[in-house]
Design a protein around this motif. Structure first.
Motif, short mmCIF file in Angstrom:
data_model
loop_
_atom_site.label_atom_id
_atom_site.label_comp_id
_atom_site.label_asym_id
_atom_site.label_seq_id
_atom_site.Cartn_x
_atom_site.Cartn_y
_atom_site.Cartn_z
N ASP A 188 0.95 -1.47 -0.02
CA ASP A 188 0.07 0.08 0.00
C ASP A 188 0.87 1.17 0.04
OD1 ASP A 188 -2.14 1.45 0.08
OD2 ASP A 188 -2.74 0.71 1.99
N ASP A 189 0.34 2.29 -0.32
CA ASP A 189 0.94 3.77 -0.61
C ASP A 189 2.24 3.45 -1.20
OD1 ASP A 189 -1.03 4.16 1.09
OD2 ASP A 189 -0.14 4.68 2.90
N GLU B 160 -5.07 4.29 -6.44
CA GLU B 160 -5.90 4.79 -5.58
C GLU B 160 -6.35 6.53 -5.47
OE1 GLU B 160 -4.53 3.60 -1.54
OE2 GLU B 160 -3.08 5.49 -1.55
#
Ligand code: C2E
Ligand code: CA
Ligand code: CA
Ligand code: CA
Length: 279
Positions: free
Chosen positions: A179-180, A236
């Motif tokens: 993530d990120d 995202e």
């Protein structure tokens, strides 16, 4: 000028007080929140970039606080980490998310998989593997329906141990996402050793599209690397048609963001999903 200075000070003092007050409220409340059933999960779809069918759903926790209202995760997860309460909260999130997916299966709603966020202390704790196994078993959910999202900075805190722990989780049959991605200064050589399925490009790069050249270069590099390694790539924070179009054309696999759907409670998500084409 003197008046303005005074006002500024008063604002500052008032702000400090409310912050201290809030922290006290939160610390005390957080211990009781699970048994008082004050947490709720919101769901945001990840859409296939080509067909826009629902490919997965990400679970995002909120805290319905009696005085503070709906508290977003960034305001209480750090405190939950500090106090160690994150382990119980995290277990609850895993179990609830798996149960929800099974409930949707039984109600005939097609949601291929559910993605759950793990924080640093959860990821570092050996009990996690057992918690994941338990959540899957009690929901009677097959492991490949669950994806665990771990931030790049969590993985890079201790990359050697992270490799071993990721393999343990992978052994359960779950999917693993970083993530990120792009914010944590991963060494590429470690990245290659992590048994990952999915890269989630951080929102800050998507924000810059399609005008910002640096964001564009970084995203193209991530996509090229992912293609070679067979990673799925999620963007995202997709908020505009221009971003969505750009990312689909460049070969991004999945899109997530306010353009399509905000995170929402289970019942609202269910209504959204039933009305969404392809479901
Ligand atoms: P994240 O995993 O990077 O989650 C994405 C965040 O971006 C979510 O914020 C989501 O609501 C928001 N978002 C989604 N689409 C858009 C968009 O188009 N534009 C913008 N501006 N924002 C968008 P949220 O729900 O406030 O969660 C914040 C962070 O809290 C998450 O970041 C995650 O790190 C953490 N978190 C959330 N739920 C959990 C949980 O159950 N456990 C743990 N450990 N952490 C969680
Ligand atoms: Ca996430
Ligand atoms: Ca993220
Ligand atoms: Ca984030």
């Amino acid at each position: 000028a003197k008046e303005a200075g005074k006002n500024t000070y008063q604002f500052f003092a008032a702000d400090m007080n409310s912050q201290t007050f809030e922290r006290l409220l939160m610390e005390n409340g957080l211990r009781m929140a699970l048994e008082r059933d004050e947490f709720e999960l919101h769901y945001q779809p990840l859409l296939d970039a080509q067909t826009h069918a629902i490919a997965a759903v990400e679970v995002l926790i909120r805290w319905r606080h009696p005085q503070l209202g709906l508290v977003p995760p960034n305001r209480f997860i750090p405190l939950a980490e500090e106090t160690g309460l994150i382990r119980n909260i995290g277990h609850w999130v895993l179990a609830s998310a798996c149960r929800q997916l099974t409930a949707w299966d039984r109600a005939g709603l097609r949601v291929p998989r559910v993605a759950v966020n793990l924080s640093t202390r959860q990821f570092e704790h050996a009990a996690l593997v057992q918690q994941v196994r338990e959540a899957l078993m009690s929901a009677e959910l097959s492991a490949d329906r669950l994806e665990l999202e771990i931030t790049e900075s969590t993985l890079m805190k201790n990359p050697v141990e992270a490799v071993a722990f990721l393999y343990e989780l992978k052994g359960l049959g779950v999917k693993l996402a970083i993530d990120d991605f792009g914010t944590g200064y991963s060494s590429l050589s470690y990245l290659m050793r992590f048994p990952l399925d999915t890269l989630k490009i951080d929102r800050s790069f998507v924000d810059g599209l399609p005008e910002d050249d640096d964001s564009l270069t970084i995203i193209e590099a991530i996509l090229a690397m992912a293609r070679k390694r067979g990673f799925e790539v999620v963007a995202e924070g997709v908020e505009t048609e221009a971003q969505s179009g750009f990312l689909s054309r460049k070969g991004c696999s999945l899109l997530q963001g306010f353009l399509f759907c905000k995170p929402m409670p289970a019942a609202d998500f269910e209504r959204f999903a039933r009305g969404w084409h392809g479901n």
